[in-house]
Design a protein around this motif. Structure first.
Motif, PDB file in Angstrom:
ATOM      1  N   SER A 170       0.833  -1.194   0.000  1.00 55.62           N
ATOM      2  CA  SER A 170       0.000   0.000   0.000  1.00 55.62           C
ATOM      3  C   SER A 170       0.869   1.246   0.000  1.00 55.62           C
ATOM      4  O   SER A 170       1.872   1.325   0.722  1.00 55.62           O
ATOM      5  CB  SER A 170      -0.920  -0.009   1.226  1.00 55.62           C
ATOM      6  N   LEU A 171       0.486   2.220  -0.825  1.00 56.05           N
ATOM      7  CA  LEU A 171       1.171   3.511  -0.876  1.00 56.05           C
ATOM      8  C   LEU A 171       0.303   4.523  -0.127  1.00 56.05           C
ATOM      9  O   LEU A 171      -0.759   4.937  -0.616  1.00 56.05           O
ATOM     10  CB  LEU A 171       1.387   3.955  -2.326  1.00 56.05           C
ATOM     11  N   GLU A 172       0.730   4.876   1.054  1.00 58.37           N
ATOM     12  CA  GLU A 172      -0.049   5.751   1.927  1.00 58.37           C
ATOM     13  C   GLU A 172       0.400   7.200   1.774  1.00 58.37           C
ATOM     14  O   GLU A 172       1.590   7.495   1.792  1.00 58.37           O
ATOM     15  CB  GLU A 172       0.126   5.318   3.393  1.00 58.37           C
ATOM     16  N   GLY A 173      -0.581   8.106   1.625  1.00 57.83           N
ATOM     17  CA  GLY A 173      -0.221   9.518   1.522  1.00 57.83           C
ATOM     18  C   GLY A 173      -1.363  10.405   1.081  1.00 57.83           C
ATOM     19  O   GLY A 173      -1.501  11.535   1.553  1.00 57.83           O
ATOM     20  N   HIS A 174      -2.202   9.901   0.161  1.00 53.44           N
ATOM     21  CA  HIS A 174      -3.344  10.700  -0.279  1.00 53.44           C
ATOM     22  C   HIS A 174      -4.425  10.704   0.794  1.00 53.44           C
ATOM     23  O   HIS A 174      -4.647   9.708   1.483  1.00 53.44           O
ATOM     24  CB  HIS A 174      -3.913  10.145  -1.587  1.00 53.44           C
TER      25      HIS A 174
END
Length: 549
Positions: A170-174
């Motif tokens: 998972s790419l977390e940031g938005h």
């Protein structure tokens, strides 16, 4: 069936309300969304009552409510088998006497012999006292070596995908829905309704840059080819290896970002909310934008000047795709246009074909329509259970089944490495899958899913140096898919399954509009309105449609 369709329509409207362009929900809208679990429970109960003996119910984790693994609709039809082999009856197949040689796996016909012996004579069987009993003729399967080879290759490909393993990260940031993604080398660029564009380093799954500058939700992204990046880099005195990314937004701007520095190096103001864009790598290069009002515009890559403005569609442009000098545009009302790039600074786009919703069968009130071109064929996802395949030269249409019931929603379609990939979201139970088909035959291979998979709104893919697949999916979550060696001991995070009801999935369309659940047999005026009161009348959610590169 009437109540089932009503519930399906309400769930569709609630889902679209949740991903509407509106940054905030009214109290009334929040109440409607809070009823989603209740409506799903009621729908599951009805489907259990309507389902046949093959239906298998499932239980939602935590015992909150029942959900259906599969929905069996009374309206489902048996589709013809999609196989390259054709069954034919050979000419002159039955001879009354003598020997008749048959090809392939058929046995050679034997001449009549002694009494009591059963013998084949064309399509008849002879018994003890010489009386004949009629028997159906055996059909000959006429398969060429090429077809046999294609079948063998497909069987091998299907077996390999049934064993596919992926690791998910998972790419977390938005802070809001991811509306569009593109891949550049080892970087993934994502755009979100939170107004930001983020650059991610895929091998380490880390955020590299946060590109802030838009004041409205980011709706679309595009990556110009390296040779056009070098031209702009030379003009800006940047390195030859500089890469740029284009972002379009509801704030009416297209911004051009240098990935090495994260700086916005140029911008274009379009006077309309940008809902789609693409890059045409012909001549000096052109940026093509689509607006929420249906306008298609061409901009010079060299000067950033507006070269052409066309009122191309009646409603919002939902997708723009380029294929060589060709540009394909789609709109919320279901129309598709094909344009040719003329490589001129004045009026660079010329209309070749336009097919309206009566031809494409993609009329949609939600404006969910995305494109993926391949030669003469145009794969179209339009928020329903099927993909449409439009021959853009002739206007002929076929349908590719992407879900076993009309409760499925297809949000995006993509091609990579000999695969056609369609996302699917089940309104009934909230399950999300990716369906894989082989190209060019469009034969079903397998479906991929994982625990608590969110709705997939956008997709990007590329092959690694070792030939493995690497994908990125966006929506309520931004996820990297890394293919693992099938022979390794490491377990994957993805479940691979096959839905045999998708095996015979490609059928010709009879020019029907296939309104499915929206062709309701009830009066909408008597039903609760689940559409956003603040949304514009046309293309209200079309800004979510991503350009899949």
């Amino acid at each position: 069936m009437g109540e089932v369709r009503k519930l399906q329509k309400k769930l569709r409207q609630i889902e679209n309300l949740e991903i509407n362009i509106s940054q905030s929900l009214t109290p009334e809208e929040r109440v409607k969304i809070s009823r989603k679990a209740e409506l799903r429970t009621r729908l599951a109960e009805l489907l259990l009552q309507l389902s046949g003996p093959q239906q298998t119910p499932g239980i939602v984790g935590g015992g909150k409510h029942e959900k259906m693994k599969r929905q069996v609709e009374a309206t489902s039809e048996a589709l013809p088998s999609h196989s390259p082999s054709a069954t034919k009856i050979p000419k002159g197949e039955a001879e009354p006497t003598g020997r008749q040689k048959k090809t392939g796996s058929q046995k050679e016909t034997v001449t009549r012999g002694e009494t009591g012996r059963k013998e084949e004579t064309g399509g008849r069987r002879e018994t003890g006292a010489g009386e004949e009993q009629s028997e159906p003729c055996l059909a000959v399967t006429d398969t060429s070596p090429k077809e046999n080879q294609e079948d063998a290759e497909f069987t091998s490909l299907k077996a390999s995908w049934e064993k596919a393993k992926f690791r998910l990260r998972s790419l977390e940031g938005h802070s809001d829905i991811v509306t569009c993604v593109v891949a550049v080398d080892n970087l993934v660029i994502s755009g979100s309704r939170d107004t930001t564009v983020k650059v991610w380093h895929v091998p380490t799954a880390t955020e590299q840059r946060n590109l802030g500058g838009h004041t409205g939700g980011v709706t679309c992204l595009s990556a110009p080819p390296p040779e056009y990046c070098r031209r702009l880099a030379w003009e800006l005195s940047l390195g030859d290896k500089e890469r740029f990314i284009l972002s379009g937004s509801a704030d009416c701007c297209v911004r051009i970002w240098a990935l090495s520095t994260g700086q916005c190096v140029k911008s274009i103001y379009t006077f309309n909310a940008v809902t789609a864009l693409c890059f045409v790598p012909e001549g000096d290069g052109y940026i093509i934008t689509g607006s929420d009002g249906g306008k298609v515009q061409a901009w010079s890559w060299q000067t950033m000047d507006n070269c052409q403005s066309i009122n191309a569609h009646e409603e919002a442009v939902t997708s723009l795709q380029s294929q060589g000098p060709l540009v394909f545009s789609s709109s919320a009302e279901g129309g598709v246009s094909v344009w040719e790039g003329l490589c001129t600074n004045r009026d660079p786009l010329q209309l070749l074909h336009h097919w309206d919703a009566t031809v494409t069968g993609c009329g949609s009130q939600e404006g969910r329509l995305t494109l993926s071109p391949r030669g003469d064929r145009l794969f179209v996802a339009y928020g329903r259970a099927n993909l449409r395949i439009l021959n853009w030269r002739t206007g002929t249409v076929s349908r590719l089944t992407n879900h076993s019931s009309i409760a499925g929603v297809t949000d995006c379609v993509h091609q990579t490495g000999g695969l056609l990939i369609g996302s699917c979201y089940d309104l009934t139970n909230g399950e999300s899958t990716l369906n894989l088909f082989s190209l060019p035959q469009c034969r079903y291979l397998a479906s991929l899913t994982w625990a608590d998979a969110p709705r997939i709104l956008c997709f990007a893919a590329w092959l690694t140096g070792s030939g493995g697949h690497r994908w990125v999916t966006g929506g309520r979550a931004l996820t990297v898919w890394e293919q693992l060696p099938s022979s390794g001991k490491q377990r994957g995070d993805v479940t691979t399954k096959r839905d045999n009801r998708l095996d015979a999935s490609l059928i010709e369309s009879e020019g029907d509009s296939e309104d499915e659940e929206d062709s309701d047999d009830y009066d909408d005026d008597k039903e609760e309105d689940y559409t956003s009161q603040d949304a514009p009348e046309s293309g209200s959610t079309s800004w979510l449609r991503c350009v899949l590169q």
